[in-house]
Design a protein around this motif. Structure first.
Motif, mmCIF file in Angstrom:
data_model
loop_
_atom_site.group_PDB
_atom_site.id
_atom_site.type_symbol
_atom_site.label_atom_id
_atom_site.label_comp_id
_atom_site.label_asym_id
_atom_site.label_seq_id
_atom_site.Cartn_x
_atom_site.Cartn_y
_atom_site.Cartn_z
ATOM 1 N N THR A 190 0.822 -1.211 0.000
ATOM 2 C CA THR A 190 0.000 0.000 0.000
ATOM 3 C C THR A 190 0.863 1.271 0.000
ATOM 4 O O THR A 190 0.653 2.173 -0.814
ATOM 5 N N ASP A 191 1.848 1.346 0.902
ATOM 6 C CA ASP A 191 2.714 2.524 0.872
ATOM 7 C C ASP A 191 3.603 2.515 -0.376
ATOM 8 O O ASP A 191 3.982 3.570 -0.888
ATOM 9 N N GLY A 192 3.881 1.312 -0.883
ATOM 10 C CA GLY A 192 4.646 1.217 -2.129
ATOM 11 C C GLY A 192 3.899 1.904 -3.263
ATOM 12 O O GLY A 192 4.475 2.678 -4.038
ATOM 13 N N LEU A 193 2.594 1.637 -3.342
ATOM 14 C CA LEU A 193 1.783 2.269 -4.399
ATOM 15 C C LEU A 193 1.689 3.779 -4.171
ATOM 16 O O LEU A 193 1.830 4.577 -5.108
ATOM 17 N N PHE A 194 1.483 4.163 -2.919
ATOM 18 C CA PHE A 194 1.397 5.597 -2.598
ATOM 19 C C PHE A 194 2.691 6.306 -3.028
ATOM 20 O O PHE A 194 2.652 7.324 -3.727
ATOM 21 N N MET A 195 3.829 5.730 -2.643
ATOM 22 C CA MET A 195 5.124 6.350 -2.956
ATOM 23 C C MET A 195 5.390 6.358 -4.471
ATOM 24 O O MET A 195 5.986 7.277 -4.999
ATOM 25 N N ARG A 196 4.932 5.327 -5.165
ATOM 26 C CA ARG A 196 5.111 5.296 -6.625
ATOM 27 C C ARG A 196 4.406 6.498 -7.267
ATOM 28 O O ARG A 196 4.976 7.192 -8.114
ATOM 29 N N GLU A 197 3.190 6.765 -6.816
ATOM 30 C CA GLU A 197 2.441 7.887 -7.381
ATOM 31 C C GLU A 197 3.058 9.231 -6.975
ATOM 32 O O GLU A 197 3.036 10.189 -7.735
ATOM 33 N N VAL A 198 3.591 9.287 -5.739
ATOM 34 C CA VAL A 198 4.268 10.523 -5.300
ATOM 35 C C VAL A 198 5.469 10.784 -6.204
ATOM 36 O O VAL A 198 5.695 11.916 -6.657
ATOM 37 N N GLN A 199 6.227 9.735 -6.518
ATOM 38 C CA GLN A 199 7.410 9.918 -7.375
ATOM 39 C C GLN A 199 6.999 10.369 -8.774
ATOM 40 O O GLN A 199 7.670 11.199 -9.391
ATOM 41 N N THR A 200 5.886 9.855 -9.276
ATOM 42 C CA THR A 200 5.411 10.272 -10.604
ATOM 43 C C THR A 200 5.044 11.758 -10.590
ATOM 44 O O THR A 200 5.387 12.505 -11.506
ATOM 45 N N ALA A 201 4.356 12.179 -9.515
ATOM 46 C CA ALA A 201 4.006 13.605 -9.404
ATOM 47 C C ALA A 201 5.273 14.442 -9.224
ATOM 48 O O ALA A 201 5.400 15.526 -9.808
ATOM 49 N N ALA A 202 6.222 13.917 -8.451
ATOM 50 C CA ALA A 202 7.464 14.665 -8.185
ATOM 51 C C ALA A 202 8.219 14.958 -9.475
ATOM 52 O O ALA A 202 8.814 16.030 -9.639
#
Ligand code: ATP
Length: 358
Positions: A190-202
């Motif tokens: 779950t946090d893996g998916l959250f962080m993946r999307e954060v990196q895409t936005a970053a």
């Protein structure tokens, strides 16, 4: 502009009235043209019509320009099947208020405020560990046997991406620094998916610094090095816990401001609860809901291109700073003796004085 006002439970009506006193002051000083549509909700509404969130209130929040929502005393509510509807949860879900934006700042003169604290918590507001509202249908908690209980934590790419985007946009007009808080080595998927999307936005915001910190490390870091944090981006329940910590570090939970915001609606809703232990005494600190109302005015100003609304929001922030800097004009949570209504009168007076001298 028309605002729906839902005073809520316990200290809700007292602090909401204080917020209206201050909104009236900025309305006069900046010619905002505010109108209010007040709806009784919570246990008073339940006694009258069998539900804590009557249909008329739910219809009103869809139709108005903005919402001022007092805290709800949900622990005293009957089950949903008997009309105990979770007011903020339902409004957030129905209006898709996916971002909960919660600033915390050390203000001059506030006792015990941690010097250097000036952060903005951007909390995902629709999923995460909130098992009572994170599913389309049904409840995300269950007991397969009398001795086994389980909860579901919901994380989606869409919600993670849009909250990350909000955080980066907020950081762009602040100190350009985002700290993402989770517990990725435990909540790997779950946090893996959250962080993946954060990196895409970053990747779309190369001018903004990003780092990831575990929730437990962050709890200590925010206390020891408050000045090191600008925008703090996190999932729903971590954000709720963290914003109480941040506001305690700012001096009092009574200072906790929050805006629940989506693409089309926004609700000012103090970051603290309904404080039943001090309800009815007229001693609650109304700063949180007053500052939340300022966040709402700023959002309305940005959305409709109305500079006066943004000026009014800044005037409220400054007036709160002025009033809190004098220990004689604070409420008892900050060591003072002012009542909720007397505090609101002081803030209104500071607004009127500033508007006349500027
Ligand atoms: P919830 O679960 O509904 O968010 P909570 O468990 O965080 O609520 P609160 O109702 O926020 O609890 O109260 C926590 C403590 O902070 C109580 O002692 C309460 O009196 C105090 N408190 C909360 N809001 C204020 C306020 N506006 N002014 C003064 N004290 C407050």
């Amino acid at each position: 502009m028309r605002l729906a006002v839902l005073p809520g439970d316990d200290i809700g009506p007292e602090i909401t009235e204080a917020a209206l006193t201050v909104l009236d002051a900025v309305d006069r000083a900046f010619s905002l043209g505010l109108e209010y549509d007040v709806h009784e909700v919570g246990m008073k509404a339940h006694k009258r019509c069998g539900t804590t969130l009557p249909d008329a209130a739910l219809r009103a929040v869809r139709e108005v320009d903005g919402i001022v929502l007092g805290p709800a005393g949900m622990t005293a509510y009957p089950p949903a099947s008997d009309g105990g509807i979770n007011i903020p949860g339902t409004i957030r879900k129905q209006l898709d208020l996916y971002a909960n934006v919660r600033p915390a700042r050390a203000r001059r003169g506030v006792p015990n405020a941690r010097a250097g604290l000036d952060c903005l918590i951007v909390r995902e507001n629709t999923e995460g560990f909130y098992a009572d509202r994170n599913l389309y249908q049904g409840h995300g908690e269950f007991m397969p046997t009398p001795d086994v209980a389980m909860s579901i934590r919901l994380i989606t790419a869409k919600s993670s991406r849009r909250i990350a985007e909000r955080a980066f946009l907020a950081a762009a007009s602040r100190r350009k620094d985002v700290t993402v808080v989770g517990k990725r080595h435990v909540l790997r998927i779950t946090d893996g998916l959250f962080m993946r999307e954060v990196q895409t936005a970053a990747a779309l915001h190369p001018g903004i610094k990003v780092r990831e910190i575990d929730i437990d490390a962050m709890a200590a870091e925010l206390y020891t090095r408050p000045q090191a944090f600008d925008v703090i981006l996190t999932t729903n329940m971590f954000g709720d816990i963290f914003s109480n910590l941040a506001n305690a570090l700012a001096g009092s939970l009574g200072l906790a401001a929050a805006l629940n915001v989506g693409d089309h609606h926004a609700a000012a809703n103090a970051g603290h609860g309904s404080a039943p232990d001090i309800a009815g005494k007229g001693i609650a600190n109304p700063s949180g809901i007053i500052l939340s109302s300022a966040l709402l005015l700023d959002w309305l100003g940005q959305r409709h291109g109305k500079k006066a609304y943004q000026q009014a929001a800044r005037a409220i922030e400054q007036a709160i700073d002025v009033v809190l800097s004098d220990s004689k004009t604070t409420t008892c949570d900050l060591g003072g003796t002012l009542s909720t209504s007397a505090f609101a009168a002081c803030v209104s007076k500071a607004i009127t004085t500033c508007a006349h001298t500027s």
